[in-house]
Design a protein around this motif. Structure first.
Motif, PDB file in Angstrom:
ATOM      1  N   GLY A 493       0.790  -1.226   0.000  1.00 20.67           N
ATOM      2  CA  GLY A 493       0.000   0.000   0.000  1.00 20.67           C
ATOM      3  C   GLY A 493       0.819   1.270   0.000  1.00 20.67           C
ATOM      4  N   SER A 494       2.143   1.165  -0.020  1.00 17.24           N
ATOM      5  CA  SER A 494       2.978   2.375   0.005  1.00 17.24           C
ATOM      6  C   SER A 494       4.024   2.302  -1.096  1.00 17.24           C
ATOM      7  CB  SER A 494       3.673   2.537   1.364  1.00 17.24           C
ATOM      8  OG  SER A 494       4.545   1.453   1.613  1.00 17.24           O
ATOM      9  N   LEU A 495       3.940   3.258  -2.011  1.00 17.29           N
ATOM     10  CA  LEU A 495       4.924   3.383  -3.090  1.00 17.29           C
ATOM     11  C   LEU A 495       5.667   4.701  -3.008  1.00 17.29           C
ATOM     12  CD1 LEU A 495       2.738   2.004  -6.016  1.00 17.29           C
ATOM     13  CD2 LEU A 495       4.669   0.843  -4.935  1.00 17.29           C
ATOM     14  N   VAL A 496       5.318   5.515  -2.000  1.00 15.59           N
ATOM     15  CA  VAL A 496       5.984   6.793  -1.746  1.00 15.59           C
ATOM     16  C   VAL A 496       6.177   6.920  -0.233  1.00 15.59           C
ATOM     17  CG1 VAL A 496       5.044   7.918  -3.801  1.00 15.59           C
ATOM     18  CG2 VAL A 496       3.773   8.025  -1.646  1.00 15.59           C
ATOM     19  N   TYR A 497       6.984   7.905   0.165  1.00 16.75           N
ATOM     20  CA  TYR A 497       7.258   8.140   1.586  1.00 16.75           C
ATOM     21  C   TYR A 497       7.037   9.613   1.911  1.00 16.75           C
ATOM     22  CZ  TYR A 497       9.514   3.562   2.259  1.00 16.75           C
ATOM     23  OH  TYR A 497       9.765   2.206   2.367  1.00 16.75           O
ATOM     24  N   PRO A 498       6.716   9.927   3.180  1.00 12.61           N
ATOM     25  CA  PRO A 498       6.553  11.334   3.559  1.00 12.61           C
ATOM     26  C   PRO A 498       7.874  12.075   3.440  1.00 12.61           C
ATOM     27  CG  PRO A 498       6.539   9.910   5.501  1.00 12.61           C
ATOM     28  CD  PRO A 498       6.511   9.004   4.310  1.00 12.61           C
ATOM     29  N   ALA A 499       7.819  13.269   2.850  1.00  9.90           N
ATOM     30  CA  ALA A 499       9.052  13.966   2.473  1.00  9.90           C
ATOM     31  C   ALA A 499       9.593  14.909   3.546  1.00  9.90           C
ATOM     32  CB  ALA A 499       8.816  14.757   1.181  1.00  9.90           C
ATOM     33  N   ARG A 500       8.865  15.138   4.629  1.00 14.12           N
ATOM     34  CA  ARG A 500       9.365  16.079   5.627  1.00 14.12           C
ATOM     35  C   ARG A 500      10.736  15.653   6.161  1.00 14.12           C
ATOM     36  NH1 ARG A 500       5.438  18.388  10.179  1.00 14.12           N
ATOM     37  NH2 ARG A 500       4.632  19.392   8.295  1.00 14.12           N
ATOM     38  N   ALA A 501      10.975  14.347   6.230  1.00 15.33           N
ATOM     39  CA  ALA A 501      12.262  13.854   6.738  1.00 15.33           C
ATOM     40  C   ALA A 501      13.436  14.262   5.861  1.00 15.33           C
ATOM     41  CB  ALA A 501      12.232  12.330   6.868  1.00 15.33           C
ATOM     42  N   VAL A 502      13.142  14.666   4.598  1.00 12.42           N
ATOM     43  CA  VAL A 502      14.235  15.056   3.697  1.00 12.42           C
ATOM     44  C   VAL A 502      14.182  16.535   3.332  1.00 12.42           C
ATOM     45  CG1 VAL A 502      14.393  12.724   2.777  1.00 12.42           C
ATOM     46  CG2 VAL A 502      12.986  14.405   1.577  1.00 12.42           C
ATOM     47  N   GLY A 503      13.281  17.311   3.966  1.00 14.79           N
ATOM     48  CA  GLY A 503      13.376  18.758   3.811  1.00 14.79           C
ATOM     49  C   GLY A 503      12.232  19.468   3.131  1.00 14.79           C
ATOM     50  N   TYR A 504      11.086  18.808   2.907  1.00 16.44           N
ATOM     51  CA  TYR A 504       9.915  19.521   2.381  1.00 16.44           C
ATOM     52  C   TYR A 504       8.660  18.724   2.711  1.00 16.44           C
ATOM     53  CZ  TYR A 504      10.066  16.207  -1.588  1.00 16.44           C
ATOM     54  OH  TYR A 504      10.078  15.075  -2.375  1.00 16.44           O
ATOM     55  N   ASP A 505       7.509  19.344   2.565  1.00 16.75           N
ATOM     56  CA  ASP A 505       6.238  18.667   2.799  1.00 16.75           C
ATOM     57  C   ASP A 505       5.725  18.112   1.475  1.00 16.75           C
ATOM     58  OD1 ASP A 505       5.892  18.955   5.560  1.00 16.75           O
ATOM     59  OD2 ASP A 505       5.185  21.021   5.319  1.00 16.75           O
ATOM     60  N   GLY A 506       5.401  16.832   1.497  1.00  9.35           N
ATOM     61  CA  GLY A 506       4.942  16.167   0.287  1.00  9.35           C
ATOM     62  C   GLY A 506       5.367  14.715   0.330  1.00  9.35           C
ATOM     63  N   ILE A 507       5.755  14.189  -0.813  1.00 12.70           N
ATOM     64  CA  ILE A 507       6.149  12.793  -0.902  1.00 12.70           C
ATOM     65  C   ILE A 507       7.436  12.655  -1.702  1.00 12.70           C
ATOM     66  CG2 ILE A 507       3.833  11.826  -0.662  1.00 12.70           C
ATOM     67  CD1 ILE A 507       3.659  11.648  -3.707  1.00 12.70           C
ATOM     68  N   VAL A 508       8.142  11.550  -1.469  1.00 13.52           N
ATOM     69  CA  VAL A 508       9.302  11.194  -2.286  1.00 13.52           C
ATOM     70  C   VAL A 508       9.014   9.847  -2.945  1.00 13.52           C
ATOM     71  CG1 VAL A 508      10.910  12.425  -0.784  1.00 13.52           C
ATOM     72  CG2 VAL A 508      10.544   9.970  -0.439  1.00 13.52           C
ATOM     73  N   PRO A 509       9.617   9.591  -4.107  1.00 13.63           N
ATOM     74  CA  PRO A 509       9.390   8.317  -4.785  1.00 13.63           C
ATOM     75  C   PRO A 509      10.232   7.206  -4.182  1.00 13.63           C
ATOM     76  CG  PRO A 509      10.912   9.647  -6.067  1.00 13.63           C
ATOM     77  CD  PRO A 509      10.475  10.498  -4.887  1.00 13.63           C
ATOM     78  N   THR A 510       9.992   6.006  -4.669  1.00 18.73           N
ATOM     79  CA  THR A 510      10.756   4.824  -4.276  1.00 18.73           C
ATOM     80  C   THR A 510      11.340   4.168  -5.519  1.00 18.73           C
ATOM     81  OG1 THR A 510       8.798   3.429  -4.483  1.00 18.73           O
ATOM     82  CG2 THR A 510       9.256   4.353  -2.305  1.00 18.73           C
ATOM     83  N   LEU A 511      12.262   3.255  -5.306  1.00 19.59           N
ATOM     84  CA  LEU A 511      12.762   2.457  -6.416  1.00 19.59           C
ATOM     85  C   LEU A 511      11.613   1.698  -7.073  1.00 19.59           C
ATOM     86  CD1 LEU A 511      15.448   2.881  -4.651  1.00 19.59           C
ATOM     87  CD2 LEU A 511      16.232   0.774  -5.725  1.00 19.59           C
ATOM     88  N   ARG A 512      10.648   1.275  -6.259  1.00 12.67           N
ATOM     89  CA  ARG A 512       9.523   0.515  -6.792  1.00 12.67           C
ATOM     90  C   ARG A 512       8.661   1.369  -7.716  1.00 12.67           C
ATOM     91  NH1 ARG A 512       6.339  -1.009  -2.124  1.00 12.67           N
ATOM     92  NH2 ARG A 512       7.329   0.723  -1.026  1.00 12.67           N
ATOM     93  N   LEU A 513       8.478   2.641  -7.367  1.00 15.80           N
ATOM     94  CA  LEU A 513       7.723   3.537  -8.234  1.00 15.80           C
ATOM     95  C   LEU A 513       8.462   3.759  -9.547  1.00 15.80           C
ATOM     96  CD1 LEU A 513       5.112   5.257  -8.262  1.00 15.80           C
ATOM     97  CD2 LEU A 513       6.512   7.190  -7.527  1.00 15.80           C
ATOM     98  N   LYS A 514       9.786   3.843  -9.491  1.00 14.64           N
ATOM     99  CA  LYS A 514      10.586   4.001 -10.712  1.00 14.64           C
ATOM    100  C   LYS A 514      10.396   2.798 -11.638  1.00 14.64           C
ATOM    101  CE  LYS A 514      12.453   7.881  -9.328  1.00 14.64           C
ATOM    102  NZ  LYS A 514      12.091   9.164  -9.972  1.00 14.64           N
ATOM    103  N   ALA A 515      10.379   1.598 -11.059  1.00 11.69           N
ATOM    104  CA  ALA A 515      10.189   0.402 -11.872  1.00 11.69           C
ATOM    105  C   ALA A 515       8.799   0.395 -12.512  1.00 11.69           C
ATOM    106  CB  ALA A 515      10.397  -0.847 -11.025  1.00 11.69           C
TER     107      ALA A 515
END
Length: 578
Positions: A493-515
C-alpha cells in the motif's frame, strides 16, 4: 568479463566493464531493474549506455562499497551533449540517494527472503518542484558518509525532451569523496527516432497520496508527534506532479466532479469546475478520473431511476464539455465483493448505472469468471454480467479466456495486486525483486488488459511509527488480533514516503515507483507497435518473456534487450511508412 547487449538497430545499448577502485573504494553502475542490497559485493561495471525514446525517462544506479569508511561522498553531473549541438540538460535530470531500511522479517510467504538492508525511498538532491535547495532535514542526499563493508547507491533519472534529435548524447557523472580520487562515469544515451505520447495508454488508478496523507498527518498532529503541513495546496501540487512524472494518474480534487442539483430536477457540473478539470487533465496528462459513488445522491437506484439518470447525465454533459475523449470516467462500486450481499449490491447498482449507457463506467474489483459456490448457473448468487463495465481481477485470478469473452462484449479489463493471494504472481513488496513491478505491464499487454489499480493511495504509513526508520508495513486485522508477527507485508500500500524527513512537505518516490514508471513506458512501446499494425511481432517478443501471470523470465537483462528490439521495430516500421 565484459557483457554487451546490442539492439537490432546496431546501436550499443549497454556496456558493463571493469569497476573503478581507489584503495578499497569500489564504484560501479547498474541499468537493469533490480535493487542492490546492503550486503551485496561490488559489481563489475562503471560505463553507462542506455537507449530511450523521446519524452521518456531512463535511469541508472551508481553503487559503491569500501573496506574502510569513506566520508563526504558526492555525485556531480552535467549536460549530455548530442548531435548538432543538441543537449539533454541537467535541469531535466533527477538525482537521488537510495535510503536503506533493514528488514528482519520478510513479507508473508516470501520463502526467498533474507535479512538485509533494502533500498526503497529516494532522497532527492533538490526540491522536486522548485529545483531549489531543500530545508532542514533528518536525511540528506549528499554529502554521504559511506560506512565500511556496506553497499549503498544513488539513483539517476534522465529525461529525453520531445524535441530532442535522434542520436547519441554523451556526458560524465563524477563521484567524489574526501581524500579520495575522483571517479568519472561516462554516460551515453542513444535517443531513438520516435516519441512517447504525453498521456500514457495504460490506465492507472492508484488513488491520491495527498488525500491519504492528510489523515496520517492529522493523526500525528493529534498525538503531538509533528505539526501538519502549513500549505496543503502545495502538497497537492507536488504529489500530482510526482505522479505525472511517473506516468501515473493524479487524482483531481473532488470538487471538480461534484454535480449540483437544479430546481428542475436535473444536475449540473458548473463550467468553472469543468474548466478546472480540463486544466488538471492537461497539466498532469490524466487518462482516467474517479467520480463519486451514485449513492451520494440516490438511496434506491431502482426506486429513484429518474434522479439517478439525471445525475449521470451531468457527467455526460461535463465529458462533452471537457473535450478530452481519452479520459475514462469510472465509479468504484464496491471493494472486493465476497459475499452474497455484496453481489446483490453490485447487481442492483451496476445494472442500474449501465442501463443509462452513461460515460460513467462501473468498476468492480472482481474476476470475470465465477468461483465455485459464488455465481454460476447453480448458484443462488447469480453473476455480475451486465453490472460491470471495468473488471479488475487480482493478478492471480485473471483468466485470459474468460476475460476475452467480456472484452468481445465491449467491456474492459484492468488488474491489481494486494497482499500475497493465490499462487505466486509478481507480488509488490519491498523484499521481492524490483522486476516484479515492471513485468506486469508486459503481462497486461499480452492479455489485452488496459489498466492497473492499486490501493492505499500509495501512502499507507499508519502501521509504522516512522517509515524512514522501519519499513512501512500492512498487518491485517486478524494477524493483529492473533499477535502473529510473521504475517506482515513490507511496503504493501505504500509506493511513496513522507518527504518532511528530507526537507519539504509532500512525498518522495521509491525504487519501486521508478520500476512501475518504466513498466508503463514499456507498455507504451507495445501500444505504439499495435497502432502501427505490428502487434503480432510485438506479441512474439512479449511471449518470449511472459508465459502467464505465474510464469515469467526472472532475468532483468532480458527485458532491456526486448525493449531495444521493440524500439528497433518501431523505428523500422515508421521508416518504411507502414
Amino acid at each position: 568479463m565484459n557483457r554487451v547487449f546490442r539492439c537490432t538497430l546496431g546501436v550499443l545499448l549497454l556496456h558493463v566493464g571493469g569497476s573503478v577502485a581507489d584503495a578499497g573504494w569500489q564504484v560501479w553502475t547498474v541499468t537493469e531493474t533490480r535493487h542492490v542490497l546492503r550486503s551485496e559485493p561490488p559489481g563489475d561495471g562503471h560505463v553507462v549506455r542506455m537507449g530511450a525514446a523521446r519524452n521518456e525517462w531512463v535511469a541508472f544506479q551508481i553503487l559503491m562499497r569500501s573496506d574502510s569508511p569513506v566520508k563526504g561522498v558526492h555525485v556531480a553531473a552535467g549536460d549530455l551533449h548530442g548531435p548538432q549541438g543538441a543537449v539533454l540538460p541537467l535541469s531535466d535530470a533527477r538525482l537521488h540517494r537510495q535510503h536503506q531500511l533493514h528488514l528482519d522479517v520478510g513479507t508473508y510467504r516470501n520463502e526467498a527472503f533474507r535479512p538485509d538492508g533494502y533500498p526503497d525511498p529516494l532522497i532527492p538532491f533538490r526540491h522536486p518542484v522548485t529545483g531549489g535547495a531543500l530545508g532542514p532535514a533528518r536525511f540528506a542526499a549528499v554529502p554521504f558518509d559511506l560506512p565500511a563493508d556496506q553497499t549503498h547507491g544513488f539513483w539517476i533519472d534522465l529525461y529525453v525532451p520531445p524535441a530532442a534529435p535522434a542520436g547519441d548524447y554523451r556526458g560524465v557523472y563524477r563521484v567524489t569523496a574526501e581524500g579520495r580520487q575522483a571517479i568519472d562515469i561516462p554516460v551515453t544515451v542513444t535517443v531513438w527516432d520516435f516519441t512517447l505520447p504525453q498521456t500514457p495508454t495504460l490506465v492507472t488508478a492508484f488513488g491520491s497520496p495527498a488525500q491519504r496523507m492528510r489523515g496520517y498527518c492529522r493523526e500525528r498532529a493529534r498525538a503531538g508527534k509533528e505539526a501538519e503541513p502549513a500549505d496543503w495546496e502545495a502538497v497537492e501540487v507536488q504529489c500530482a506532479q510526482l505522479l505525472s512524472e511517473h506516468r501515473i494518474n493524479a487524482t483531481p480534487p473532488a470538487e471538480m466532479l461534484r454535480p449540483f442539483a437544479q430546481d428542475d430536477g436535473s444536475f449540473r457540473i458548473p463550467a468553472e469546475q469543468v474548466q478546472a478539470l480540463r486544466e488538471f487533465v492537461d497539466r498532469y496528462h490524466v487518462n482516467a478520473v474517479p467520480v463519486p459513488h451514485p449513492s451520494s445522491v440516490v438511496d434506491d437506484p431502482q426506486g429513484q431511476r429518474e434522479r439517478l439518470r439525471a445525475w449521470l447525465a451531468a457527467f455526460d454533459h461535463a465529458a462533452k464539455e471537457l473535450g478530452r475523449p481519452h479520459v475514462v470516467f469510472y465509479t468504484y462500486l464496491r471493494d472486493e465483493p465476497n459475499t452474497e450481499e455484496d453481489y446483490r449490491y453490485v447487481q442492483t447498482w451496476g445494472r442500474a448505472v449501465r442501463e443509462d449507457e452513461s460515460v460513467v463506467q462501473v468498476l468492480v474489483v472482481e474476476q470475470t469468471w465465477t468461483e465455485p459456490g459464488k455465481g454460476g448457473a447453480d448458484s443462488a448468487w447469480g453473476d455480475l454480467y451486465g453490472a460491470v463495465n471495468i473488471w479488475c481481477p487480482l493478478f492471480s485470478l485473471h483468466r485470459p479466456d474468460s476475460a476475452a469473452k467480456r472484452r468481445a462484449l465491449g467491456e474492459t479489463i484492468w488488474t491489481y495486486t494486494a497482499l500475497c493471494q493465490g499462487a505466486p504472481t509478481p507480488w509488490w513488496h519491498i523484499d521481492y525483486p524490483l522486476l516484479n513491478y515492471r513485468v506486469p505491464a508486459w503481462m497486461a499487454w499480452r492479455d489485452g488488459i488496459e489498466g492497473l489499480l492499486y490501493w492505499g493511495g500509495m501512502s499507507h504509513w499508519r502501521q509504522t511509527d516512522d517509515p524512514w526508520v522501519q519499513a512501512p508495513v500492512y498487518i491485517g486485522r486478524g494477524a493483529l488480533q492473533q499477535g502473529r508477527k510473521d504475517i506482515v507485508f513490507n511496503g504493501e500500500g505504500s509506493l511513496v514516503y513522507p518527504a518532511r524527513a528530507v526537507g519539504y512537505d509532500g512525498i518522495v518516490p521509491t525504487l519501486r515507483l521508478k520500476a512501475l514508471r518504466d513498466a508503463i513506458e514499456d507498455y507504451e512501446y507495445l501500444a505504439i507497435l499495435d497502432r502501427l499494425g505490428q502487434s503480432v511481432q510485438a506479441g512474439r517478443i512479449v511471449r518470449r518473456l511472459t508465459e502467464s501471470w505465474f510464469q515469467w523470465d526472472k532475468d532483468p537483462a532480458v527485458y532491456e534487450t526486448a525493449r531495444a528490439e521493440l524500439a528497433a521495430l518501431i523505428v523500422e516500421t515508421k521508416a518504411s511508412g507502414q
